[in-house]
Enzyme design. Structure first.
Site, PDB file in Angstrom:
ATOM      1  N   LYS A  14       0.835  -1.204   0.000  1.00  0.00           N
ATOM      2  CA  LYS A  14       0.000   0.000   0.000  1.00  0.00           C
ATOM      3  C   LYS A  14       0.869   1.252   0.000  1.00  0.00           C
ATOM      4  O   LYS A  14       0.560   2.222  -0.699  1.00  0.00           O
ATOM      5  CB  LYS A  14      -0.925  -0.046   1.227  1.00  0.00           C
ATOM      6  CG  LYS A  14      -1.973   0.998   1.268  1.00  0.00           C
ATOM      7  CD  LYS A  14      -3.361   0.392   1.442  1.00  0.00           C
ATOM      8  CE  LYS A  14      -4.421   1.470   1.570  1.00  0.00           C
ATOM      9  NZ  LYS A  14      -4.902   2.009   0.331  1.00  0.00           N
TER      10      LYS A  14
ATOM     11  N   LYS B 253     -12.613  -6.877  -2.371  1.00  0.00           N
ATOM     12  CA  LYS B 253     -13.737  -5.958  -2.429  1.00  0.00           C
ATOM     13  C   LYS B 253     -13.296  -4.524  -2.694  1.00  0.00           C
ATOM     14  O   LYS B 253     -14.100  -3.678  -3.032  1.00  0.00           O
ATOM     15  CB  LYS B 253     -14.551  -6.053  -1.136  1.00  0.00           C
ATOM     16  CG  LYS B 253     -13.733  -5.946   0.139  1.00  0.00           C
ATOM     17  CD  LYS B 253     -14.428  -6.629   1.320  1.00  0.00           C
ATOM     18  CE  LYS B 253     -13.452  -6.791   2.489  1.00  0.00           C
ATOM     19  NZ  LYS B 253     -13.796  -7.807   3.448  1.00  0.00           N
TER      20      LYS B 253
ATOM     21  N   LYS C 206      -5.322 -10.863  -6.231  1.00  0.00           N
ATOM     22  CA  LYS C 206      -6.284 -11.463  -5.311  1.00  0.00           C
ATOM     23  C   LYS C 206      -7.678 -10.856  -5.500  1.00  0.00           C
ATOM     24  O   LYS C 206      -7.795  -9.656  -5.731  1.00  0.00           O
ATOM     25  CB  LYS C 206      -5.783 -11.155  -3.885  1.00  0.00           C
ATOM     26  CG  LYS C 206      -6.605 -11.695  -2.770  1.00  0.00           C
ATOM     27  CD  LYS C 206      -6.091 -11.206  -1.418  1.00  0.00           C
ATOM     28  CE  LYS C 206      -6.524  -9.799  -1.119  1.00  0.00           C
ATOM     29  NZ  LYS C 206      -6.322  -9.352   0.257  1.00  0.00           N
TER      30      LYS C 206
END
Ligand code: TYM
Length: 330
Positions: free
Chosen positions: A111, A197, A194
Site C-alpha cells: 500500500k 472488495k 487477489k
C-alpha cells in the site's frame, strides 16, 4: 477442545474470496472446536469509512455469518468494538512490537509503495498488532484465514514468544489454518491479483449479496486464456485455474475429477456450469440473509456474543496489566 478465533473486516461487502478462503472453514470448524468469530470493525477504520455505511456493513456481515451457516449455539459471534479489551491489549502489545517488524508486513509495504506513506493512517501501520491482540485475548489455538493473512499470524507467534520470554507464560501460541484449495481466490478480470472488495472493476469480484444474474454474467466474462483447455496450471493458465479452484471448493469435487469431467469440452460449457454451481450455492444464503438481517434474533446473538467475549477479554487484559506492572496491586 481447542479454541478458534477469526474475523472479517467490514470494509466492504463480503466476496466469494472471503467465503471460500475463510468463512467456509469457520462453518466447518464450529462442530469440533470452541469458536469465536468476530466482525472486526476497529480494523475497518484504518482507512476512512462513512459512519452509516460502516454500521450497516458490520451488521450485514454478522447476518452473513449466520446465513452461511455459523450457529450461535456452537460459536460465539460478536463485534470487535463492543469488547474494549481488543484496543487495550493492542496498545500493550504495540509496545512489545518493533517498528522494523511492522515495516516488513507486505500488506503495508504494498500500500505504501502504491500511495506513499504520508497520507496513510498510523493505524494501518500498527494494524497487525491489533490482529494479534484479537487472537491472543482468547487463548486461541488455531486461526483459520486465507493466504494473505499468513504473515500477520506469524507476527502474532513472534509476539507471543517475546512476551512469554520477557514476562513469563501469558499467551498461547496460535497455529495457522489455511485451506489447501481456496486460500487465495483471484480476481476474475485479472487472475494474477487477489479477489478483493476494494478493487475498482466490480467485474473482478463476486459479492455474496450480488444480484444472481450479475453473478452469472461476471463468471461468463471471466478472463481465461485462448487455448480452451480445462487444465489446472496456476502459472501459465491463472484464469481457468482460479475458476477450477472456485468450482472445486464449492462442490467438494477434486480439481483432477473436474479436469477429467471437462475433457473435450470448452470454456463456454465450463463457465455455464460454474455459473449454475455458484448461483445455486449463493441463493439460499441470500434467502436466509434476508430473513435475519433485520431480526431481533440477530441483535440478541450479538449481545450474547459480546457478553461472553467481554468476560474472557477482561480477565486476559487484567492478567497482562499485572504482568507488565500497570496500575495498582490489589
Ligand atoms: P479480511 O477482512 O481482508 O478478509 C477476511 C478473510 O477472508 C480471507 N480472504 C480471502 N481468502 C481467499 N481468497 C481471497 N481472495 C480472499 N480475500 C480475503 C482473508 O485471508 C481473511 O481470512 N486482518 C484480517 C481480519 C482479522 C483477523 C483477525 C483474522 C482481524 N483480526 C484475527 C484472523 C484473526 C483481514 O483484514 O481480513
Amino acid at each position: 477442545m481447542s479454541r478458534i478465533f477469526s474475523g472479517i473486516k467490514p470494509s466492504g461487502d463480503l466476496t466469494l474470496g472471503n467465503y471460500l478462503g475463510a468463512l467456509k472453514n469457520f462453518v466447518a470448524l464450529q462442530d469440533e472446536h470452541d469458536c469465536f468469530f468476530c466482525i472486526v470493525d476497529l480494523h475497518a477504520i484504518t482507512v476512512a469509512q462513512d459512519r452509516l455505511e460502516l454500521r450497516k456493513r458490520t451488521k450485514d456481515i454478522a447476518a452473513l455469518y449466520l446465513a452461511c451457516g455459523l450457529d450461535p449455539n456452537k460459536a460465539t459471534i460478536f463485534i470487535q468494538s463492543e469488547v474494549p479489551g481488543h484496543a487495550q491489549l493492542s496498545w500493550m502489545l504495540e509496545c512489545q512490537t518493533y517498528y522494523g517488524e511492522l515495516s516488513r508486513m507486505t500488506q503495508f509495504k504494498d500500500k505504501s509503495l502504491k500511495d506513499g506513506t504520508a497520507g496513510l493512517s498510523s493505524g494501518l501501520f500498527t494494524y497487525p498488532v491489533l490482529m494479534a491482540s484479537d487472537i491472543l485475548l482468547y487463548d486461541t489455538d488455531i486461526v483459520p484465514v486465507g493466504e494473505d493473512q499468513k504473515q500477520h499470524v506469524e507476527l502474532t507467534r513472534d509476539i507471543v514468544d517475546r512476551f512469554n520470554n520477557r514476562y513469563g507464560d501469558t499467551f498461547v501460541k496460535p497455529d495457522l489454518f489455511i485451506p489447501k484449495v481456496g486460500a487465495r481466490i483471484m480476481d476474475l478480470q485479472d487472475p494474477t491479483k487477489k479477489m478483493s472488495k476494494s478493487e475498482e472493476n466490480d467485474k473482478g469480484y463476486i459479492l455474496l449479496l450480488d444480484d444472481l444474474n450479475r453473478i452469472k454474467k461476471k463468471i461468463m466474462s471471466a478472463k481465461t486464456d485462448s487455448d480452451n483447455l480445462i487444465k489446472f496450471d496456476k502459472d501459465n493458465k491463472p484464469g481457468i485455474s482460479n475458476l477450477l479452484s472456485i468450482y472445486s471448493v464449492i462442490t467438494n469435487k477434486s480439481i483432477e475429477s473436474l479436469e477429467e469431467f471437462y475433457v473435450g469440452k470448452g470454456y463456454g460449457d465450463f463457465k455455464k456450469d460454474l455459473a449454475e454451481v455458484v448461483v445455486s450455492f449463493i441463493q439460499p444464503i441470500q434467502d436466509r440473509y434476508n430473513e435475519i438481517r433485520n431480526s431481533k434474533e440477530l441483535d440478541d446473538i450479538l449481545d450474547e456474543g459480546r457478553d461472553l467475549a467481554n468476560k474472557l477479554a477482561f480477565k486476559k487484559v487484567k492478567k497482562v496489566e499485572h504482568k507488565i506492572g500497570l496500575g495498582r496491586k490489589r
